[in-house]
Design a protein around this motif. Structure first.
Motif, mmCIF file in Angstrom:
data_model
loop_
_atom_site.group_PDB
_atom_site.id
_atom_site.type_symbol
_atom_site.label_atom_id
_atom_site.label_comp_id
_atom_site.label_asym_id
_atom_site.label_seq_id
_atom_site.Cartn_x
_atom_site.Cartn_y
_atom_site.Cartn_z
ATOM 1 N N GLN A 148 -5.856 3.186 44.764
ATOM 2 C CA GLN A 148 -5.045 2.708 45.878
ATOM 3 C C GLN A 148 -3.575 2.658 45.462
ATOM 4 O OE1 GLN A 148 -6.602 2.142 48.666
ATOM 5 N NE2 GLN A 148 -5.037 1.222 49.969
ATOM 6 N N VAL A 149 -2.728 3.164 46.330
ATOM 7 C CA VAL A 149 -1.283 3.183 46.086
ATOM 8 C C VAL A 149 -0.608 2.453 47.231
ATOM 9 C CG1 VAL A 149 0.771 4.604 45.831
ATOM 10 C CG2 VAL A 149 -1.417 5.364 44.860
ATOM 11 N N GLN A 150 0.317 1.574 46.902
ATOM 12 C CA GLN A 150 1.130 0.915 47.923
ATOM 13 C C GLN A 150 2.557 1.416 47.813
ATOM 14 O OE1 GLN A 150 0.406 -3.328 47.330
ATOM 15 N NE2 GLN A 150 -1.012 -3.301 49.051
ATOM 16 N N LEU A 151 3.134 1.745 48.956
ATOM 17 C CA LEU A 151 4.490 2.262 49.018
ATOM 18 C C LEU A 151 5.325 1.350 49.908
ATOM 19 C CD1 LEU A 151 3.569 6.014 49.648
ATOM 20 C CD2 LEU A 151 4.161 4.959 47.462
ATOM 21 N N VAL A 152 6.499 0.978 49.422
ATOM 22 C CA VAL A 152 7.372 0.091 50.187
ATOM 23 C C VAL A 152 8.756 0.720 50.274
ATOM 24 C CG1 VAL A 152 8.394 -2.201 50.353
ATOM 25 C CG2 VAL A 152 6.082 -1.935 49.419
ATOM 26 N N GLU A 153 9.131 1.069 51.506
ATOM 27 C CA GLU A 153 10.452 1.664 51.731
ATOM 28 C C GLU A 153 11.496 0.583 51.985
ATOM 29 O OE1 GLU A 153 7.557 4.502 54.034
ATOM 30 O OE2 GLU A 153 7.840 2.335 53.765
ATOM 31 N N ASN A 209 0.186 5.697 38.156
ATOM 32 C CA ASN A 209 0.062 7.151 38.251
ATOM 33 C C ASN A 209 1.175 7.793 39.070
ATOM 34 O OD1 ASN A 209 -2.344 7.201 36.751
ATOM 35 N ND2 ASN A 209 -3.543 6.720 38.583
ATOM 36 N N PHE A 210 2.249 7.068 39.286
ATOM 37 C CA PHE A 210 3.335 7.583 40.127
ATOM 38 C C PHE A 210 3.823 8.939 39.629
ATOM 39 C CE2 PHE A 210 6.899 7.475 42.909
ATOM 40 C CZ PHE A 210 7.980 7.963 42.194
ATOM 41 N N ARG A 211 3.970 9.064 38.320
ATOM 42 C CA ARG A 211 4.574 10.294 37.797
ATOM 43 C C ARG A 211 3.664 11.503 38.006
ATOM 44 N NH1 ARG A 211 2.537 7.407 33.565
ATOM 45 N NH2 ARG A 211 1.309 8.474 31.984
ATOM 46 N N PHE A 212 2.409 11.283 38.342
ATOM 47 C CA PHE A 212 1.475 12.384 38.567
ATOM 48 C C PHE A 212 1.424 12.802 40.034
ATOM 49 C CE2 PHE A 212 0.322 12.326 34.332
ATOM 50 C CZ PHE A 212 -0.146 11.095 33.923
ATOM 51 N N LYS A 231 10.845 3.793 37.057
ATOM 52 C CA LYS A 231 10.887 2.714 38.050
ATOM 53 C C LYS A 231 9.872 2.902 39.161
ATOM 54 C CE LYS A 231 15.797 1.673 37.320
ATOM 55 N NZ LYS A 231 17.144 1.558 37.952
ATOM 56 N N ASN A 232 9.041 3.938 39.054
ATOM 57 C CA ASN A 232 8.051 4.221 40.110
ATOM 58 C C ASN A 232 8.713 4.277 41.490
ATOM 59 O OD1 ASN A 232 6.066 4.184 38.170
ATOM 60 N ND2 ASN A 232 4.758 2.719 39.216
ATOM 61 N N THR A 233 9.844 4.938 41.570
ATOM 62 C CA THR A 233 10.632 4.941 42.803
ATOM 63 C C THR A 233 11.106 6.349 43.137
ATOM 64 O OG1 THR A 233 11.382 2.669 42.386
ATOM 65 C CG2 THR A 233 12.635 3.963 43.973
ATOM 66 N N VAL A 234 11.056 6.663 44.428
ATOM 67 C CA VAL A 234 11.630 7.894 44.937
ATOM 68 C C VAL A 234 12.747 7.518 45.908
ATOM 69 C CG1 VAL A 234 9.909 8.089 46.797
ATOM 70 C CG2 VAL A 234 11.133 10.123 46.027
ATOM 71 N N TYR A 235 13.804 8.309 45.892
ATOM 72 C CA TYR A 235 14.988 8.014 46.684
ATOM 73 C C TYR A 235 15.280 9.144 47.673
ATOM 74 C CZ TYR A 235 15.768 4.814 42.769
ATOM 75 O OH TYR A 235 15.616 3.838 41.799
ATOM 76 N N LEU A 236 16.003 8.802 48.714
ATOM 77 C CA LEU A 236 16.531 9.803 49.639
ATOM 78 C C LEU A 236 17.978 9.423 49.932
ATOM 79 C CD1 LEU A 236 15.775 12.371 51.270
ATOM 80 C CD2 LEU A 236 15.451 10.858 53.238
ATOM 81 N N GLN A 237 18.891 10.167 49.355
ATOM 82 C CA GLN A 237 20.316 9.967 49.632
ATOM 83 C C GLN A 237 20.662 10.796 50.852
ATOM 84 O OE1 GLN A 237 22.735 7.995 48.054
ATOM 85 N NE2 GLN A 237 24.002 8.639 49.798
ATOM 86 N N MET A 238 21.181 10.133 51.872
ATOM 87 C CA MET A 238 21.471 10.807 53.130
ATOM 88 C C MET A 238 22.972 10.713 53.402
ATOM 89 S SD MET A 238 18.252 9.488 55.447
ATOM 90 C CE MET A 238 18.844 7.800 55.525
ATOM 91 N N ASN A 239 23.629 11.856 53.423
ATOM 92 C CA ASN A 239 25.063 11.933 53.686
ATOM 93 C C ASN A 239 25.323 12.673 54.982
ATOM 94 O OD1 ASN A 239 25.530 10.678 51.164
ATOM 95 N ND2 ASN A 239 25.607 12.667 50.133
ATOM 96 N N SER A 240 26.532 12.540 55.493
ATOM 97 C CA SER A 240 26.937 13.239 56.721
ATOM 98 C C SER A 240 25.905 13.047 57.821
ATOM 99 C CB SER A 240 27.139 14.725 56.434
ATOM 100 O OG SER A 240 28.116 14.923 55.427
ATOM 101 N N THR A 291 2.786 9.897 49.312
ATOM 102 C CA THR A 291 2.371 10.513 48.062
ATOM 103 C C THR A 291 1.910 11.948 48.250
ATOM 104 O OG1 THR A 291 0.090 9.788 48.354
ATOM 105 C CG2 THR A 291 1.579 8.296 47.156
ATOM 106 N N LEU A 292 1.846 12.416 49.482
ATOM 107 C CA LEU A 292 1.324 13.739 49.838
ATOM 108 C C LEU A 292 -0.190 13.827 49.614
ATOM 109 C CD1 LEU A 292 4.083 16.191 48.511
ATOM 110 C CD2 LEU A 292 4.051 14.764 50.550
ATOM 111 N N THR A 293 -0.808 12.715 49.213
ATOM 112 C CA THR A 293 -2.272 12.670 49.078
ATOM 113 C C THR A 293 -2.873 11.663 50.036
ATOM 114 O OG1 THR A 293 -2.074 11.038 47.291
ATOM 115 C CG2 THR A 293 -2.249 13.368 46.653
ATOM 116 N N GLY A 294 -2.091 11.250 51.042
ATOM 117 C CA GLY A 294 -2.635 10.407 52.092
ATOM 118 C C GLY A 294 -2.166 8.975 52.108
#
Length: 112
Positions: A1-6, A28-31, A75-84, A97-100
């Protein structure tokens, strides 16, 4: 089980910037390849950007050159920098995670 918090969404004027973060639980974030998606009112959810386990990004044509996806495996974190930012970027943004596994989403509103 994976929990994601934006986090990091909000209201911004056109031309402004925001940085979204998605913190993942588990060791397992890095996988996992990760992705950012968005859903505007009355529209289907669409992919914004993805990033492989090795850090290779891929972008939807509508955001290429303006958005940058990145990940910090320590840090088990993915970012999205949004400009313009544009009013048409207004949507709820989700990471996956692209796995559901999906986060709860964070609202981004761009005013004209």
């Amino acid at each position: 089980q994976v929990q994601l918090v934006e986090s990091g969404g909000g209201l911004v004027q056109a031309g402004g910037s925001l940085r979204l973060s998605c913190a993942a639980s588990g060791s397992n974030f890095r996988f996992n390849a990760m992705g950012w998606y968005r859903q505007a009112p009355g529209k289907q959810r669409e992919v914004v950007a993805t990033i492989t386990t090795g850090g290779t990004p891929n972008y939807a044509g509508s955001v290429r050159g303006r958005f940058t996806i990145s990940r910090d495996n320590a840090k088990n974190t993915v970012y999205l920098q949004m400009n313009s930012l544009k009013p048409e970027d207004t949507a709820v943004y989700y990471c996956s995670t692209l796995t559901g596994f999906w986060g709860q989403g964070t609202q981004v509103t761009v005013s004209s």
